[in-house]
Motif scaffolding. Structure first.
Motif, PDB file in Angstrom:
ATOM      1  N   ARG A  51      59.383 -25.694  32.668  1.00 47.13           N
ATOM      2  CA  ARG A  51      59.128 -26.941  31.938  1.00 47.13           C
ATOM      3  C   ARG A  51      57.642 -27.023  31.581  1.00 47.13           C
ATOM      4  NH1 ARG A  51      59.890 -31.243  29.840  1.00 47.13           N
ATOM      5  NH2 ARG A  51      62.027 -31.812  30.136  1.00 47.13           N
ATOM      6  N   HIS A  54      56.829 -25.117  28.467  1.00 49.60           N
ATOM      7  CA  HIS A  54      57.235 -25.876  27.276  1.00 49.60           C
ATOM      8  C   HIS A  54      56.228 -26.987  26.988  1.00 49.60           C
ATOM      9  CE1 HIS A  54      59.257 -29.233  25.212  1.00 49.60           C
ATOM     10  NE2 HIS A  54      59.692 -28.261  24.440  1.00 49.60           N
ATOM     11  N   SER A  80      69.234 -34.303  23.068  1.00 47.11           N
ATOM     12  CA  SER A  80      68.792 -33.142  23.837  1.00 47.11           C
ATOM     13  C   SER A  80      69.542 -33.099  25.157  1.00 47.11           C
ATOM     14  CB  SER A  80      67.279 -33.187  24.097  1.00 47.11           C
ATOM     15  OG  SER A  80      66.960 -34.247  24.955  1.00 47.11           O
ATOM     16  N   GLN A  81      69.576 -31.925  25.721  1.00 47.23           N
ATOM     17  CA  GLN A  81      70.217 -31.711  27.009  1.00 47.23           C
ATOM     18  C   GLN A  81      69.451 -30.626  27.727  1.00 47.23           C
ATOM     19  OE1 GLN A  81      73.128 -33.269  28.361  1.00 47.23           O
ATOM     20  NE2 GLN A  81      72.269 -32.298  30.151  1.00 47.23           N
ATOM     21  N   GLU A  82      69.000 -30.916  28.929  1.00 46.14           N
ATOM     22  CA  GLU A  82      68.332 -29.901  29.732  1.00 46.14           C
ATOM     23  C   GLU A  82      69.335 -29.301  30.694  1.00 46.14           C
ATOM     24  OE1 GLU A  82      64.559 -30.827  31.468  1.00 46.14           O
ATOM     25  OE2 GLU A  82      64.034 -32.139  29.804  1.00 46.14           O
TER      26      GLU A  82
END
Length: 95
Positions: A51, A54, A80-82
């Motif tokens: 993360r 990013h 969004s989807q993590e």
């Protein structure tokens, strides 16, 4: 992400054009996709080393410039989807 009508190709070109610099920033997979049936939606799939990698990439001058160019062309609709990557083809296994 949804784009304003008529701007999909311009946004896709900007997103794809910046892909080379993302590898050095810690991006392991970056895929930009479109649909033949929805001309105003773009999908971006990313796998990052972390993360933090990013988040750090968002401070790069070229990324900031790409964001500034594309934001006026977007509707503001994002989803969004993590995920925690368990494995698969094309993703590093040491994460």
């Amino acid at each position: 992400m949804r784009v304003k009508p008529g701007h999909r190709d311009e946004v896709v070109a900007t997103l794809v054009g910046g892909a080379d610099g993302l590898k050095a920033a810690g991006c392991d997979l970056y895929v930009v996709g479109t649909s033949d049936t929805d001309e105003d939606t773009i999908w971006v799939h990313e796998v990052w080393a972390s993360r933090q990698a990013h988040d750090d990439s968002l401070q790069l001058p070229e990324v900031k410039a790409a964001i500034a160019r594309t934001m006026p062309l977007l509707t503001g609709e994002f989803t969004s989807q993590e995920l925690d990557i368990a494995g698969g083809l094309g993703v590093p296994t040491d994460q």
